[in-house]
Scaffold this active site. Structure first.
Site, PDB file in Angstrom:
ATOM      1  N   ASP A  15      76.329  27.412  23.847  1.00 56.71           N
ATOM      2  CA  ASP A  15      75.465  27.965  24.888  1.00 56.71           C
ATOM      3  C   ASP A  15      75.084  26.926  25.929  1.00 56.71           C
ATOM      4  OD1 ASP A  15      75.521  30.412  23.596  1.00 56.71           O
ATOM      5  OD2 ASP A  15      73.645  30.083  22.536  1.00 56.71           O
ATOM      6  N   ASP A 104      64.460  31.164  21.495  1.00 52.48           N
ATOM      7  CA  ASP A 104      64.151  29.783  21.857  1.00 52.48           C
ATOM      8  C   ASP A 104      63.852  29.626  23.334  1.00 52.48           C
ATOM      9  OD1 ASP A 104      64.528  28.978  19.245  1.00 52.48           O
ATOM     10  OD2 ASP A 104      66.683  28.758  19.537  1.00 52.48           O
TER      11      ASP A 104
END
Length: 203
Positions: A15, A104
């Protein structure tokens, strides 16, 4: 016009490696930051990866003592678990490093706003154009392959790992199918144990 500079909380995973390349594509100069919370990885390799993708520089800070003193011990003292079942090994390590995606990104944003409300934050997963372009993990892998972004996730192993000095967790890919058994090479902080054969009666 001078290039815009941004600090990316960078893990070196799929990511954030894709986001690093995407930010550069958008015209940003990127400084990558990684917090060492005991994830036991090759930091020279992470630095090299960030440089290869195009980061201006990479900063790595050891925050293991902060993690233990300010988060792990208080969690142990109050027997902190989520919904009486889920250990908080991953989420406990978020405040010192504040990086990632999914839940997150919310932790990152809220923690940063608590520290400094004047600094602009970029949350790629809330940008419609980004979400349309990277609609799933496969799109991230395809982009990484096309851009020559080195990542550990592959089409054969499309899951991600998050580790720190007290915990290791995985997500995505085949792991979202509970009927499938996780691959044996995923277990990095535990030792497998075979069950003894059943006891048969001789009488």
């Amino acid at each position: 016009m001078a290039s815009k500079r941004v600090c990316l909380a960078y893990s070196g995973g799929l990511d954030t490696s894709v986001i690093l390349a995407w930010l550069i594509e958008q015209g940003y100069t990127v400084v990558a930051f990684l917090a060492d919370v005991g994830q036991n990885e090759d930091y020279d390799a992470v630095k090299a990866k960030a440089a290869k993708i195009g980061a201006e520089r990479m900063i790595i800070e050891n925050l293991q003592q902060e993690l233990v003193d300010e988060l792990v011990w208080p969690a142990v003292q109050c027997n902190a678990v989520y919904e009486d079942a889920y250990m908080l090994g991953t989420s406990l390590a978020r405040p010192p490093r504040m990086h990632g995606q999914g839940n997150d990104q919310v932790r990152f944003e809220l923690a940063w706003r608590a520290l400094d409300q004047t600094t602009k934050t970029i949350i790629p997963w809330r940008i419609p154009e980004f979400c349309e372009r990277f609609a799933g993990r496969q799109a991230l892998l395809d982009f990484a392959e096309a851009k020559g972004v080195p990542v550990t996730s592959t089409k054969a192993k499309p899951y991600s790992m998050d580790a720190n000095l007290i915990h290791c967790s995985y997500e995505a890919g085949m792991l979202e199918q509970p009927e499938l058994e996780p691959p044996a090479d995923m277990w990095t902080m535990t030792v497998g144990m075979s069950l003894p054969p059943p006891i048969t009666s001789t009488t």
